[in-house]
Design an enzyme around this catalytic site. Sequence first.
Site, PDB file in Angstrom:
ATOM      1  N   ILE A   6     -23.622 148.598  53.786  1.00 23.71           N
ATOM      2  CA  ILE A   6     -23.119 149.772  54.493  1.00 23.71           C
ATOM      3  C   ILE A   6     -23.272 151.043  53.691  1.00 23.71           C
ATOM      4  CG2 ILE A   6     -20.748 149.609  53.698  1.00 23.71           C
ATOM      5  CD1 ILE A   6     -19.849 150.422  56.467  1.00 23.71           C
ATOM      6  N   MET A 149     -22.253 153.704  46.341  1.00 25.74           N
ATOM      7  CA  MET A 149     -22.283 153.141  47.683  1.00 25.74           C
ATOM      8  C   MET A 149     -21.543 151.790  47.690  1.00 25.74           C
ATOM      9  SD  MET A 149     -23.826 155.737  48.817  1.00 25.74           S
ATOM     10  CE  MET A 149     -24.935 157.009  48.238  1.00 25.74           C
ATOM     11  N   SER A 150     -22.160 150.759  48.255  1.00 28.58           N
ATOM     12  CA  SER A 150     -21.446 149.492  48.412  1.00 28.58           C
ATOM     13  C   SER A 150     -21.371 148.648  47.152  1.00 28.58           C
ATOM     14  CB  SER A 150     -22.057 148.679  49.553  1.00 28.58           C
ATOM     15  OG  SER A 150     -21.708 149.258  50.789  1.00 28.58           O
ATOM     16  N   VAL A 151     -21.939 149.104  46.056  1.00 27.43           N
ATOM     17  CA  VAL A 151     -21.605 148.480  44.770  1.00 27.43           C
ATOM     18  C   VAL A 151     -20.098 148.601  44.534  1.00 27.43           C
ATOM     19  CG1 VAL A 151     -21.899 148.708  42.266  1.00 27.43           C
ATOM     20  CG2 VAL A 151     -23.896 148.761  43.760  1.00 27.43           C
ATOM     21  N   LYS A 153     -17.867 147.884  46.581  1.00 22.59           N
ATOM     22  CA  LYS A 153     -17.230 146.673  47.109  1.00 22.59           C
ATOM     23  C   LYS A 153     -17.048 145.627  46.022  1.00 22.59           C
ATOM     24  CE  LYS A 153     -18.895 146.922  51.900  1.00 22.59           C
ATOM     25  NZ  LYS A 153     -19.390 148.310  51.865  1.00 22.59           N
TER      26      LYS A 153
END
Length: 433
Positions: A6, A149-151, A153
């Site tokens: 995402i 970004m989604s790192v 998460k």
Amino acid sequence: MIGLSILGTAIGAPVSQAPTAAPMTAAQSDPRALGWMTGFPPPDDKAVRFTDGDYFAFPKSRWTVCHFRELMPTVGVPRGPGAAVPFARKLDAGIDAVTFTPLGGDKPMTWRDAFDANYTDGIIVLHKGKVVYERYAGCLDANGQHGAMSVTKSLTGLLGEILVAEGVIDDTARVDTLIPELGKSGFGDATVRQVMDMTTGLQYSEDYSDPDSEVWRYAAAGSPLPRPPDYTGPRTYWEYLETVRKQGEHGTAFAYKTINTDTLGWIISRKTGKSVAELLDQRIWRRMGAEQDGYYTVDSLGTPYAGGGFNAGLRDMARIGELMLEGGTINGKRLVPRQAIDHIRAGGDKAAFAKAGYGLLKGWSYTGMWWISHNDHGAFMARGVHGQAIYVDPAAQMVIARFASHPTASNAANDPTSLPAYQAVAAYLMTRP
């Protein structure tokens, strides 16, 4: 859905999708060459504003990824007053010439060529704890910060695994026993582990090409901008989570949905009394010898975006990789219980992951919000749109951290020239002292 992760800034602006025509090259789209935000003030045709609908559209995105805190509210993750612990350096000029064949291709490519092919803004390679390669371009240098970004998460997942290992969170508990506000939502009867492994059955689509998909309503909820007078929807990330409906059964299939991560962030905050920004700072960031502060973008309530809002320096992201490689220790200090790292490295349910249909990630799994390759090196990684990555290869004692601003969000656009490149450098380094 192949390789999809995402957008790290789901806050209301359009996502940069794959252009219909061939995009500008990395050199042509370099933000310095295009002159974004230069001048006092910059001319209108070179200005980037959060309120503009194209602030994260390519090629403006190549400037924006290094400047989120200049565009929107953020909360800091301070490194603290202590001295940074620098990496030893042993640069290896041979890495640029390492060759590999892209997935689905038949012509070799060099590591150096892949740098521009992936619109890389910065990449660093550690081998046995030493920097053997480091290069920057675009908006980034060694002193700058970049959207992960989604790192993000995987950082949230790591915090969750720490708390599970320490007994603070029971990963078998139902979500509604920890967050009663989610009792009537689709999350209510899911377990914490199903949230952490993204095997929840939820009515939620992250199809950016569909203007009616739920991701846009989530984006509107998380936006810190003032609402139009007629707006009646959720006003924060957490308010939106209460509206999510169940679809299917929990625990049967992996489905990559950012709302799982923000639900885990809520659970972490409720159980610890700290935001994910505060907990990351106290448990990891100020204890690992970081060089720079990090920061999160936030919603209108100041809630850190646990699913994709983290920003940091490249070397500090490499430190996270080194922490994972060394089983939860760094600079001789244990920051993460070994049990938490072992759980992540063991991986999740391969059969559940296979149902998601990631053609470039066959045989992989997902757990604790980390992606596990299950290859013969035991490699695992954190992944984010537009090319963000932390890649850990235990067999090669190698960590790669990368920031990028690829014009296409989906990792399917860069995986063919990234995953085999990482493996080729690992093989090369295993021949080095």
